[in-house]
Every structure is written in C-alpha cells, then in structure tokens.
Design an enzyme around this catalytic site. Sequence first.
Site, PDB file in Angstrom:
ATOM      1  N   CYS A   2      34.281  49.686  44.174  1.00 53.51           N
ATOM      2  CA  CYS A   2      34.249  50.193  45.540  1.00 53.51           C
ATOM      3  C   CYS A   2      34.114  48.993  46.463  1.00 53.51           C
ATOM      4  CB  CYS A   2      33.026  51.080  45.762  1.00 53.51           C
ATOM      5  SG  CYS A   2      32.828  52.351  44.510  1.00 53.51           S
ATOM      6  N   ARG A  27      39.874  48.043  47.210  1.00 57.39           N
ATOM      7  CA  ARG A  27      38.903  48.192  46.120  1.00 57.39           C
ATOM      8  C   ARG A  27      38.675  49.662  45.746  1.00 57.39           C
ATOM      9  NH1 ARG A  27      36.086  43.784  44.971  1.00 57.39           N
ATOM     10  NH2 ARG A  27      34.438  45.029  44.048  1.00 57.39           N
ATOM     11  N   TRP A  75      35.782  54.271  44.946  1.00 57.79           N
ATOM     12  CA  TRP A  75      36.678  54.603  43.841  1.00 57.79           C
ATOM     13  C   TRP A  75      35.783  55.281  42.820  1.00 57.79           C
ATOM     14  CZ3 TRP A  75      37.494  53.186  38.622  1.00 57.79           C
ATOM     15  CH2 TRP A  75      38.762  53.488  38.106  1.00 57.79           C
ATOM     16  N   ASN A 101      28.183  49.547  44.732  1.00 60.58           N
ATOM     17  CA  ASN A 101      29.418  49.342  43.983  1.00 60.58           C
ATOM     18  C   ASN A 101      29.024  49.022  42.544  1.00 60.58           C
ATOM     19  OD1 ASN A 101      31.900  48.490  42.955  1.00 60.58           O
ATOM     20  ND2 ASN A 101      31.711  46.452  43.831  1.00 60.58           N
ATOM     21  N   GLY A 102      29.373  49.903  41.616  1.00 58.44           N
ATOM     22  CA  GLY A 102      29.019  49.648  40.215  1.00 58.44           C
ATOM     23  C   GLY A 102      28.653  50.948  39.521  1.00 58.44           C
ATOM     24  N   GLU A 488      56.690  43.874  32.821  1.00 59.64           N
ATOM     25  CA  GLU A 488      56.135  43.800  34.173  1.00 59.64           C
ATOM     26  C   GLU A 488      56.988  44.622  35.154  1.00 59.64           C
ATOM     27  OE1 GLU A 488      53.495  43.001  35.486  1.00 59.64           O
ATOM     28  OE2 GLU A 488      53.906  42.558  37.581  1.00 59.64           O
ATOM     29  N   LYS A 492      55.551  47.714  37.391  1.00 60.28           N
ATOM     30  CA  LYS A 492      55.643  47.770  38.860  1.00 60.28           C
ATOM     31  C   LYS A 492      56.215  49.105  39.300  1.00 60.28           C
ATOM     32  CE  LYS A 492      53.558  45.317  39.865  1.00 60.28           C
ATOM     33  NZ  LYS A 492      52.868  44.323  39.082  1.00 60.28           N
ATOM     34  N   GLU A 495      53.646  52.049  38.673  1.00 52.79           N
ATOM     35  CA  GLU A 495      52.413  52.160  39.459  1.00 52.79           C
ATOM     36  C   GLU A 495      52.648  52.491  40.920  1.00 52.79           C
ATOM     37  OE1 GLU A 495      49.795  48.759  39.276  1.00 52.79           O
ATOM     38  OE2 GLU A 495      51.438  47.359  39.438  1.00 52.79           O
ATOM     39  N   HIS A 511      66.076  50.332  17.462  1.00 53.28           N
ATOM     40  CA  HIS A 511      65.104  50.892  16.512  1.00 53.28           C
ATOM     41  C   HIS A 511      64.430  52.157  17.051  1.00 53.28           C
ATOM     42  CE1 HIS A 511      65.590  47.464  13.883  1.00 53.28           C
ATOM     43  NE2 HIS A 511      65.484  46.686  14.945  1.00 53.28           N
ATOM     44  N   LYS A 610      42.404  47.791  43.381  1.00 47.91           N
ATOM     45  CA  LYS A 610      42.855  46.419  43.204  1.00 47.91           C
ATOM     46  C   LYS A 610      42.098  45.696  42.102  1.00 47.91           C
ATOM     47  CE  LYS A 610      45.356  42.845  44.137  1.00 47.91           C
ATOM     48  NZ  LYS A 610      46.699  42.867  43.541  1.00 47.91           N
TER      49      LYS A 610
END
Length: 615
Positions: A2, A27, A75, A101-102, A488, A492, A495, A511, A610
């Site tokens: 957060c 965050r 978050w 935050n935590g 990658e 991208k 997300e 395969h 993030k």
Amino acid sequence: MCGIVGYIGKRQAFPIVLEGLKRLEYRGYDSAGIALYDGSDILLSKTKGKVSALEDKANNEMSLKGNLAIGHTRWATHGVPNDVNSHPHYSNSGDLVIIHNGIIENYASIKEELIKRGYTFQSDTDTEVLINLIEDVKKKEKVKLGKAVQIALNQVVGAYAIAVFDKNKPNEIVVAKLGSPLAIGVGEDEFFIASDASPFLEYTKKAIYLEDEEMAVVRLNKKIKIRKIKNDELAETYIQELKINLEQIVKGGYDHFMLKEIYEQPTAIKDTYRGRLLVKEGIIRMAGIDDHLEKFLNANRVIIVACGTSWHAGLVAEYIFENLARIPVEVEYASEFRYRNPVITSKDVVIAISQSGETADTLAAIKLAKQNGAFVFGVCNVVGSTIARETHAGAYTHAGPEIGVASTKAFTTQITVLTLIALKLAKESGAMSKSDFQYHLQELELIPGKVEKALESDKHILEVAKKYKDSKNCLYLGRGYNFPVALEGALKLKEISYIHAEGYPAAEMKHGPIALIDEQMPVFVIATKKGHYEKVVSNVQEIKARSGKIIGIVTQGDKDVKAIADHIIEVPETLECLTPLLTTIPLQLLSYHIAVLLNKNVDQPRNLAKSVTVE
Ligand code: M6R
C-alpha cells in the site's frame, strides 16, 4: 502493499496528503482514506476505489482544514476492499489513528486476546488489531504513544510501515518500519511521511529512510531521533539529499506513464551505462564488480533470482553470461527458490534483480542465499530500497522512477547492467578476446540510437494493434536471446489488456502449442537476422501452413519473413546478444496500443500493484 503519506507542520495537511496518495497509487489503488486533525478532533474519510473517489467523498463530508493528517492507498491483503476495511483505522477510544503498509501475521491471536479484554472491531483488517493493541499497551503500561507503539511492535510478527497519531498529542506522528519502506521528509518546521519520496519532493529534498526495526517520534520543533524497536537503542539519523526531480515522476505530456517510460528507454539505457561503459579507454568500470571481482571469477555458478519482468531480464542474462563469459548460470523464480530448499554454497554468486527493490519474494530469496554463505549482488532501480541495502554489493539501473505498473524501461536497463557485467567478466576471465570485447562495447554504445529508431515504428504498430485488439489468445515466439523477450511480450499483453497470451521458444511449438494455431490466432514471432534465423523462418512456415496470423519482429531489410508474414515490424541490426534491447520495444508498444484501444487502465491494471511486498 500500500502507499502511506503523512504531514505535520505549518501548511494545510489535506491537499499535501491527497496529492501524495495520488503519486503512490502505483502501490495499490483499491481503496483510500485520510485522517485529519482539525484542531480539536480527528476527521476521517475513506472509501473503496481510487484516490479520486476519496477526494470527492472527503470534499462532501468533512472540513479540510488542519495541519496534521495521515492517508493511505490500499492493495488489500486482509479483508476485501470496501469502505470499512480501508485505512486509516481508529482505536476503540477514537483517540488513536493508524495507517499501515504490510501484514501482521499473528493478528488473529492478538485479536482474540483483545476481544476477551472487551475490544470490538469494525473491520476484518490486521491493522485495526494493531492500533487497538497499541491503545491497550498505552493504557495498561501508562506510557506515551511512542513507547506504546514500541512495546506493541515487539509483540507482533509480520511486516509494517506505520504512522500513528493521538488526537490528545497533535504535535507528533509516530512511525516505524519492518519490511515495508518508509521515508521521512524533513522540512523547515514541518515533516512528511511517505512510502517513497515522491509525495514530498516539491517541499523538501531532505529525507531520512528508516531501516528495518527502526522507529521515530516525529515531533514539531524537535530533531528526529531514530530508535531500534527491539531495545530502544539510538540509531544513526542519516539525512540524505535527494537528487530526484518531480518532473521525473509526472507524465510529461504523455497520455500514460507506460508510454512515457517506453519512450524514455534511449535515455534510460544511456544513463545506465554512463560512466561505466568507457569505449575509448576500452574498459567497463563498475565499482560493485571491481571490488568483488574474485568472487565472480571464482564462482562455481551464478544463480539469478527475480520475479516477473525482472525474471525475464534474468533469463536474457543467462544466455549472455554463458555465451560471452562462459559462467554457468541458473535463473530461478524467487518465490520458488525461497521454499524449495535449494543447494547454495559459499562458492555461489547470487544476483537478485528487482526494479522496486522491495519485492518480498526476492528479498526472502536474498536472505536465504546470505544465510547459506553466498555472495549476493543486487540489480535494483530504486536507490536506497530494501534489496539495495540487503545485498553485499550491487549496481543500480538508473532508469529513473518507473510508475506504470507494467515494467518497460526497468527491463531494458536491467539487461544493460547485466550485459555490462557479463562483458566485464568475459574480459577479465579471458573468455573474450580484447578485440571482440572492444567491438561489443562499441555496439552497446549504439543501442540508445537504435532504440530511438525502433520507436519510430510506433504509428505502424498502432495499425497492427488495431487489427489484433479483439483477439482472445496470442502466441509469442522467439529463440535464444529472444525466447525471454517472447515471454516478456506475452506478460505485457496479459497484464494490461487482459488478453490471454503465452510465450514459447519457437522450436517448442511443434511439441504442443501448434495445436492451437488456426486463422484466429495471432503469432508474434521474433525473427532477427542473427541467431537461428533460418530455423525461425521454418517455424514461421509451420504457422503459415496452419493459417495462423504472423506478425514478425525482424531486422531492417528482412526479406524471408516479410514474404510469409501478415505484418512485419522492423528493428535496426545489432549484435545477437543485444537484440533483446531492440525487439522488446515493438512488443511493449503493441501491448500499450491494444490496451488503450480496449479502453483499459494502462498504468493501473486490475489486481496488480507496482511493488509486490506480500508473498
Ligand atoms: O520490482 P520488481 O522488479 O522486483 O518486480 C517484479 C515483478 O513484480 C514485476 O516485474 C511485475 O511482473 C511487473 N508488473 C511486470 O510488468
């Protein structure tokens, strides 16, 4: 994970905290809240949703005047994102208020005890438990707030960056940190608290970064003293002079941070090799490597630990290290490494890669490697971050702040740093000839210009994006150095546009994944001239034969793929090991345009944040 912000001083606190929260939304952004002391009481406004929703709500429901406030953008970890679970949280008496935050891991047993003692709870959060524990200690022990916070924190297990104040003592905010970042901005008769320095940069460039297990009572007209939470010992109070600018963290004319950051890559790469890549002198200078060269040269192997995009940069590095420096490399997801009882010895060098420097899994992997005697080297972007401090040595990527949740310039600057390291080791170990080394230096120096060239295809890429924006699935293929770029590219797209995408080594397709190919399936194939070109062309033929749509990322002037593909996007020619720095650019732009065309929130995609500071 957060964002937290606090202010105490002579200015109006609400706008400072509100603006600070907006800058910290990277965050987390599922709910937000502010507690303001208006001169006699605490006024609190909080809501599910973004900081903009909080702004509207607070404007409607409370006076915004006061010189002390704390705020939070969340978050969710414990409790769904709703108004009640949003921070700040009051203690039962209503005197104390906290932002956190935590995660408090043992909150359930503490809550049970507090309930027995008559405490009641409004929310499902661990944070409300913590503030009531603090209140309980304060009352029982008859101590001041700072002491109560300290005693309470010695009873909790978990991670935190907290800010707490007491309406009966409105000249101070108590802060503490373990595992989550916390910076204190030091102004003239005013202090700022924040998860990073961005909320206070226009007010002061002086900052104190708390270390783990440290706390402080931030009191007006007093010098800050930092103490160890465990034993109350005084710790060093080191005030840093920040060099970062506010302009670096605002959008600068672009519609989204992600686009700005994609376009910043030529500069970011140059900034990353500046002072390190000395072409005329024919050397690479990197203090973190120079000081520990023997460790690297005598290592049995290098283990790279990272998550997400940083893990992809690690995979590119595996090819570069093994090919150029002939050093064996293993690349591990930090989240797996930490729990699978890996064999680590003092002859191993562990490289931890992290943009934020705060990723919990990567941090845990570092701690494990250190416990087992390995030498740990960090590649981080955020200066002074936890990973930067926890590692034995390291090299910063100098990409500047990356705000978009989808990592772009962090990836290319991580590859730049890792290439510099590989080249340096290749030279020092004798794995590469002097002339070859010199040639690589010259080519690396040309990369920023070539990235600029790759960016010129932006309009054409937008047209390609329009054609494939409604796809339900996409495949990304690459070989060798460009296999991780395929991964990658797929990440991208997933997300930010929420389209299912998968990256594969091109030759693996036969395969299994080839069964997916039909006329509905766009396949993005990285087929640069150097590096298994003919083999990739054969793979492209196989897709064509099954009516797949082919979008080739090719070297300028390519003919063979052009003849078969539905679209091509060209990048300039370079050394094979440097191609990921170019081929990744069109894939970033493609994902960006598709997400914009689909009207998605590019900079703050759903369910993400993030920096992932939880397991
Ligand atoms: O800050 P870090 O580099 O440690 O973050 C690792 C991942 O969480 C991060 O790369 C994530 O995958 C990004 N959203 C990718 O764009």
